[in-house]
Design an enzyme around this catalytic site. Sequence first.
Site, PDB file in Angstrom:
ATOM      1  N   GLU A  86       0.819  -1.214   0.000  1.00 32.30           N
ATOM      2  CA  GLU A  86       0.000   0.000   0.000  1.00 32.30           C
ATOM      3  C   GLU A  86       0.853   1.266   0.000  1.00 32.30           C
ATOM      4  OE1 GLU A  86      -3.631   0.337   1.860  1.00 32.30           O
ATOM      5  OE2 GLU A  86      -4.153  -1.779   1.725  1.00 32.30           O
ATOM      6  N   HIS A 143      -5.041   2.217   0.479  1.00 34.96           N
ATOM      7  CA  HIS A 143      -4.283   3.065  -0.445  1.00 34.96           C
ATOM      8  C   HIS A 143      -4.084   2.320  -1.753  1.00 34.96           C
ATOM      9  CE1 HIS A 143      -3.426   4.431   3.606  1.00 34.96           C
ATOM     10  NE2 HIS A 143      -3.132   5.610   3.101  1.00 34.96           N
ATOM     11  N   LYS A 170     -10.513   5.801   5.928  1.00 34.06           N
ATOM     12  CA  LYS A 170      -9.628   6.591   5.071  1.00 34.06           C
ATOM     13  C   LYS A 170      -9.344   5.850   3.769  1.00 34.06           C
ATOM     14  CE  LYS A 170      -4.836   8.142   4.553  1.00 34.06           C
ATOM     15  NZ  LYS A 170      -3.455   7.935   5.030  1.00 34.06           N
TER      16      LYS A 170
END
Length: 253
Positions: A86, A143, A170
Amino acid sequence: MKTVKIRNLELGAGIPAICIPNVGRTKEEIISLTRQYKSMHMDLMEWRADWFEDVEDTREVTEVLTEIRRSLGDTPLLFTFRTEKEGGVRPMSTESYIALNKITAAAGIADLIDVEMFTGDELAADLISFIHENHTKVIVSNHDFDKTPSKSDIIYRLRKMQKMDADIPKIAVMPQNKKDVLTLLAATEEMVSDYADRPIITMSMSGIGCVSRLSCEIFGSCLTFGSGSLASAPGQIDAEELYHALQTVHRAL
């Protein structure tokens, strides 16, 4: 939507917070950067422990955490070991990743700990529960450095993070074109308007994605990352420049 209170910081209300990542490689560099960033417009600091040369030594990690806290005072601290898959800079087995985060939680120094969504459902659930039992809040993150998923997929991932008991979901994605940036912003707005019951963090990386870091208050992201001496991801804006831009946007709303 409820807000999240961390020390003197309330996330999800007003101007989005600025987080500066600390990517020092040695103990001395990490503490030096912490002191430097403390004098900047920083609402909280992220220690990117995957950059630390001695991160495999848990005693050293705890000592650095203690020194960071001493330097930060009451400024909140986010602890993150970003895995290679990530965007992190150091390989680590899943077993060691979980152990490191549990040791950090048990130390009681960090205010927030980042847990990657794709650690594995059962493993992530156990880790999140352990962190909460140690009175620390959790950012559950994803991510994607290769692409921007579809709007529906971005929303699905953020909603799943909520179900995983993230205090703050997130997601950061990589745009291939300007339409990808619009996809991220549209997903953020829909998530906040229709599904979120807590603050979320979203961003589109790289240069063309920088607008997502500036317009986060408009679309609903509670926090944005600004660079200090060194950036931790492509597209990060200098924290001082970011502060003034966020103030400008806020006054216009």
